[in-house]
Design an enzyme around this catalytic site. Structure first.
Site, PDB file in Angstrom:
ATOM      1  CE  LYS A 239       0.057   6.559 -10.276  1.00 18.57           C
ATOM      2  NZ  LYS A 239      -0.246   5.151 -10.495  1.00 18.57           N
TER       3      LYS A 239
ATOM      4  CG  ASP B  13       4.313   6.443  -9.857  1.00 15.82           C
ATOM      5  OD1 ASP B  13       4.865   6.148 -10.934  1.00 15.82           O
ATOM      6  OD2 ASP B  13       3.394   5.760  -9.347  1.00 15.82           O
TER       7      ASP B  13
HETATM    8  O1  C5P Z   1       9.819   3.928  -7.176  1.00 13.19           O
HETATM    9  P1  C5P Z   1       8.854   3.328  -6.198  1.00 13.19           P
HETATM   10  O2  C5P Z   1       9.482   3.055  -4.870  1.00 13.19           O
HETATM   11  O3  C5P Z   1       7.563   4.058  -6.092  1.00 13.19           O
HETATM   12  O4  C5P Z   1       8.471   1.912  -6.815  1.00 13.19           O
HETATM   13  C1  C5P Z   1       7.933   0.887  -6.019  1.00 13.19           C
HETATM   14  C2  C5P Z   1       8.412  -0.432  -6.541  1.00 13.19           C
HETATM   15  O5  C5P Z   1       7.839  -0.698  -7.829  1.00 13.19           O
HETATM   16  C3  C5P Z   1       9.917  -0.491  -6.765  1.00 13.19           C
HETATM   17  O6  C5P Z   1      10.564  -0.929  -5.611  1.00 13.19           O
HETATM   18  C4  C5P Z   1      10.038  -1.492  -7.872  1.00 13.19           C
HETATM   19  O7  C5P Z   1      10.022  -2.790  -7.333  1.00 13.19           O
HETATM   20  C5  C5P Z   1       8.767  -1.328  -8.675  1.00 13.19           C
HETATM   21  N1  C5P Z   1       8.943  -0.529  -9.895  1.00 13.19           N
HETATM   22  C6  C5P Z   1       9.610  -1.090 -10.977  1.00 13.19           C
HETATM   23  N2  C5P Z   1       9.770  -0.366 -12.128  1.00 13.19           N
HETATM   24  C7  C5P Z   1       9.269   0.885 -12.242  1.00 13.19           C
HETATM   25  C8  C5P Z   1       8.585   1.478 -11.151  1.00 13.19           C
HETATM   26  C9  C5P Z   1       8.423   0.742  -9.986  1.00 13.19           C
HETATM   27  O8  C5P Z   1      10.070  -2.237 -10.915  1.00 13.19           O
HETATM   28  N3  C5P Z   1       9.441   1.547 -13.387  1.00 13.19           N
END
Ligand code: C5P
Length: 333
Positions: free
Chosen positions: A12, A137
């Site tokens: 994406k 995501d």
């Molecule tokens: O959810 P995911 O593990 O892919 O996200 C990676 C990091 O990005 C999270 O640990 C967080 O620190 C940050 N993040 C965030 N807010 C979001 C998406 C991601 O702070 N909406």
């Protein structure tokens, strides 16, 4: 035993990304416009009597329980009380740590594939709660196409208006940690107020050239101060993309990949040559619409043991073969 499934796990880009502020759960409240593109990893799921194993020859992809694809398989196995196991083979093409959602897409692909292989019948909506626990995501990749992401990015609304364009994705060859970029953002974050850009885009208030020029990525400055060595490369890439006539040039997500969106294939081809002449690693892609994404999934899941080379999305090897210019927007109800 059921035959293997061979699946495409699409990348994406974020056409726009606004960070509204911090949430109580430590995440950030987002408004983002997601778009799937035809750059993809290949994933083969082979049933085995027990255990979940992953194979991937990319040096930056972990082969243990921290791999998001393995976590997806484990979560679904638990949820569906499945006795059997699976071998997951990932052929990586999507740059790792590039802001292109590669790991999240792999996780969603494994959920959708195993839902079929294990005959659980959950479908995208039944898989959504598992997907959002795996990463912000991941839910988007259960849907695909052009979609609005709200909350942590995990509330996903497909748009009636799907973007159809050529996309050049440039990989500066240096991973960036999403968590580190968000932490860096927090150091200077002033909550956004009264920003309606993405909503105006969604509500068709913005059309044509203007539609893209108002979009921005709030993570860009944080990403470039987190990885200062990227700044010069990103400026050069953006200069070439803009000089080449793209309608939007931006960093995807938290970077490090940049992309340019082109309505005109000839302009895209010229910009591709210019980027390659400057020794950048470039992927020339197309957007994958909601309809194409769904078609891809129903084709791959509709028949088992999809042969090598058989893929859900028709790919053109050369842009030269396309002579007519299509309109950027089409509306699908
Ligand atoms: O959810 P995911 O593990 O892919 O996200 C990676 C990091 O990005 C999270 O640990 C967080 O620190 C940050 N993040 C965030 N807010 C979001 C998406 C991601 O702070 N909406």
């Amino acid at each position: 035993m059921t035959a293997a499934l061979r699946l495409r796990s699409f990348a994406k880009i974020n056409l726009g990304l606004e960070v509204m502020g911090q949430r109580q759960d430590g995440y950030h409240e987002l408004r983002t416009l997601f778009q799937t593109i035809d750059l993809h990893d290949d994933i083969v799921l082979r049933p085995r009597p027990r255990g979940i194993v992953v194979r991937c020859d990319h040096p930056q992809v972990p082969l243990d329980g921290s791999n998001l694809a393995v976590r997806a398989a484990e979560a679904l196995k638990r949820h569906g009380r499945v006795g059997g196991g699976v071998e997951i083979t990932i052929t990586k093409r999507v740059p790792v740590g590039g802001g292109l959602g590669g790991g999240s897409s792999n996780a969603a692909t494994v959920l959708l594939g195993l839902d079929r292989l294990w005959r659980l019948g959950l479908g995208p909506s039944g898989l959504h709660p598992l997907a959002r626990r795996l990463g912000a995501d991941v839910p988007f990749f259960l849907v695909g196409g052009t979609a609005l992401g709200l909350a942590r990015g995990d509330e996903v609304y497909p748009l009636r208006r799907q973007v159809h364009a050529r996309v050049l994705v440039v990989d500066p060859g240096r991973p960036v940690s999403t968590a580190a970029v968000f932490r860096r953002l927090d150091e200077g974050l002033t909550p956004r107020e009264n920003s309606y850009t993405i909503f105006r885009f969604v509500s068709r208030d913005l059309e044509g050239e203007n539609a893209f020029s108002v979009l921005s990525n709030d993570l860009e400055e944080a990403a470039l101060s987190q990885a200062p060595d990227l700044r010069v490369a990103v400026e050069r890439i953006r200069g070439i993309l803009k000089g080449g006539g793209c309608s939007l040039a931006a960093l995807s997500g938290s970077g490090s990949s940049c992309f340019g969106l082109f309505d005109d294939p000839r302009k895209a081809r010229r910009a591709l040559k210019a980027l390659e002449a400057s020794r950048f690693k470039v992927f020339s892609c197309r957007t994958v619409s909601l309809e194409a994404y769904r078609r891809a999934w129903s084709r791959s899941l509709g028949r088992e043991d999809v042969g090598v080379g058989a893929g859900p999305v028709k790919e053109r090897t050369s842009w030269r073969s396309r002579t007519s210019r299509s309109s950027r927007w089409t509306t699908r109800s």
